[in-house]
Write an enzyme that holds these catalytic residues in place. Sequence first.
Site, PDB file in Angstrom:
ATOM      1  N   HIS A 302       0.862  -1.187   0.000  1.00 58.84           N
ATOM      2  CA  HIS A 302       0.000   0.000   0.000  1.00 58.84           C
ATOM      3  C   HIS A 302       0.897   1.235   0.000  1.00 58.84           C
ATOM      4  O   HIS A 302       1.696   1.421   0.915  1.00 58.84           O
ATOM      5  CB  HIS A 302      -0.888  -0.008   1.251  1.00 58.84           C
ATOM      6  N   HIS A 345       0.043   2.645  11.425  1.00 54.04           N
ATOM      7  CA  HIS A 345       1.257   3.463  11.389  1.00 54.04           C
ATOM      8  C   HIS A 345       1.250   4.543  12.466  1.00 54.04           C
ATOM      9  O   HIS A 345       0.215   4.871  13.040  1.00 54.04           O
ATOM     10  CB  HIS A 345       1.463   4.089  10.008  1.00 54.04           C
ATOM     11  N   GLU A 351      -2.390  14.574  11.489  1.00 53.88           N
ATOM     12  CA  GLU A 351      -3.391  14.382  10.447  1.00 53.88           C
ATOM     13  C   GLU A 351      -4.793  14.706  10.954  1.00 53.88           C
ATOM     14  O   GLU A 351      -5.262  14.094  11.919  1.00 53.88           O
ATOM     15  CB  GLU A 351      -3.360  12.928   9.958  1.00 53.88           C
ATOM     16  N   TYR A 360     -15.260   5.714   4.254  1.00 54.54           N
ATOM     17  CA  TYR A 360     -13.819   5.607   4.081  1.00 54.54           C
ATOM     18  C   TYR A 360     -13.417   4.152   4.228  1.00 54.54           C
ATOM     19  O   TYR A 360     -13.908   3.451   5.131  1.00 54.54           O
ATOM     20  CB  TYR A 360     -13.108   6.476   5.111  1.00 54.54           C
ATOM     21  N   HIS A 375      -5.416  12.716  14.413  1.00 56.31           N
ATOM     22  CA  HIS A 375      -4.347  11.850  14.902  1.00 56.31           C
ATOM     23  C   HIS A 375      -3.084  12.690  14.929  1.00 56.31           C
ATOM     24  O   HIS A 375      -2.455  12.928  13.894  1.00 56.31           O
ATOM     25  CB  HIS A 375      -4.178  10.633  13.989  1.00 56.31           C
ATOM     26  N   HIS A 381      -2.393   4.676  14.789  1.00 57.93           N
ATOM     27  CA  HIS A 381      -3.733   4.540  14.224  1.00 57.93           C
ATOM     28  C   HIS A 381      -3.677   3.653  12.989  1.00 57.93           C
ATOM     29  O   HIS A 381      -2.607   3.197  12.572  1.00 57.93           O
ATOM     30  CB  HIS A 381      -4.338   5.907  13.903  1.00 57.93           C
TER      31      HIS A 381
END
Length: 445
Positions: A302, A345, A351, A360, A375, A381
């Site tokens: 990803h 991560h 963010e 989402y 975050h 998260h």
Amino acid sequence: MSGDARKTAESLSYLTGFGNEHASEAVPGALPEGRNSPQRAPLGLYAEQLSGTAFTEPRAHNRRSWLYRVRPSAAHPAFTRTGNGAIRTAPFTETVPDPNRLRWNPLPEPPAGTDFLAGLWTLGGNGDATQRTGMAVHLYHANASMDRVFSDADGELLIVPERGGLLLHTEFGRLHVEPAHVALIPRGVRFRVELLDTAPDGGRSPSARGYVCENYGAPFQLPDLGPIGANGLANARDFRAPVAAYEEVEGPVEVVNKFCGNLWTATYDHSPLDVVAWHGNHVPYVYDLRRFNVIGTISYDHPDPSIFTVLTSPSDTPGLAGVDFVVFAPRWLVGEDTFRPPYFHRNVMSEYMGLIEGAYDAKAEGFVPGGGSLHNMMSAHGPDRETFDRASAAELRPQRVDDGLAFMFETRWPVTLAPQAAGAGHLQQRYDDVWQGLERHFRAL
């Protein structure tokens, strides 16, 4: 606001090419030939320069526009302080930065007669507006069009509608912006907001809701593409500026100016949206997020979310943004032997994520259009338990992700909350629960 507004073509018919020099005139002959400030400007207009950067900044970074207007901006009475409403500005010192993961439901319904300015509600931010560093996250919820004019000397405003179309009447002309679009109002540009859509419950009153990033730092620009090459992400030609239009309004008009965190007001005897022609690159614009050219893996893993960057406000450290605007646009997922949702991560960047429509792909529930999550740096998260279980067992066929549109304001500094956000009734109290039940699966060989 009543009055005569004139234009030469429909709003958004003027193609900018991002950041380049452009020109528009509402009346033929209003733009001077060869000189920015001739001894006598055409048609009895006043020539005025609006500078969004210092005069001596490098040419590639310099932002300025020449305006040819019915009256100069200097022709106004004194400003006096007025209430700030729910608007707050950096430095944010009333609370301490919070390492916890936080999520909010949408703003509650506002009182009747709430316009865009009165409906602005500050979540938090960082930096210092007086030092031109950092950013602030605001939300808005309005049910009335503005009959006053607003400008922000502290920073540029990136408006992200989630519900309801807006018609932005600016000094440069009109911009029509709707959900799945973003609009940018540069620092110091005057504008007012007209609501276009009725409430979703079928009521007759207009309604609009969305998000705003107030960028105190360097103006937003397109990110460098590096190894991606010459094409991809947001295309410069898809950013559109307004056609010149001007208002001939005589009579009292309230003008509100945001300056060093406070609102100031003055009553003009005319509309300041009286620019008949303009040229330059310090201009408002609108961008359709559905035109974003997504770059992604065609093998495995990803990619980092930086590949979704639409706009960036650079800092003094290359690659470290004061704030990035990132969109998770419709795309195909084809990675083999890959956990396809965003990975778990911790990030040195902070963010704030919002949702424009749909769902989402890393959240099963609780993250809804009009809401948002924060975050802060190094807070762990990633996908919730339901998403993890589903994605870990999914059959990996090519998958089209087109049932949602999310975005992120990503910033180099922690976002400190305004007290009203820290104690808001729509703050979700059990957000951490979405990661409960992530079981131990480890088995030693």
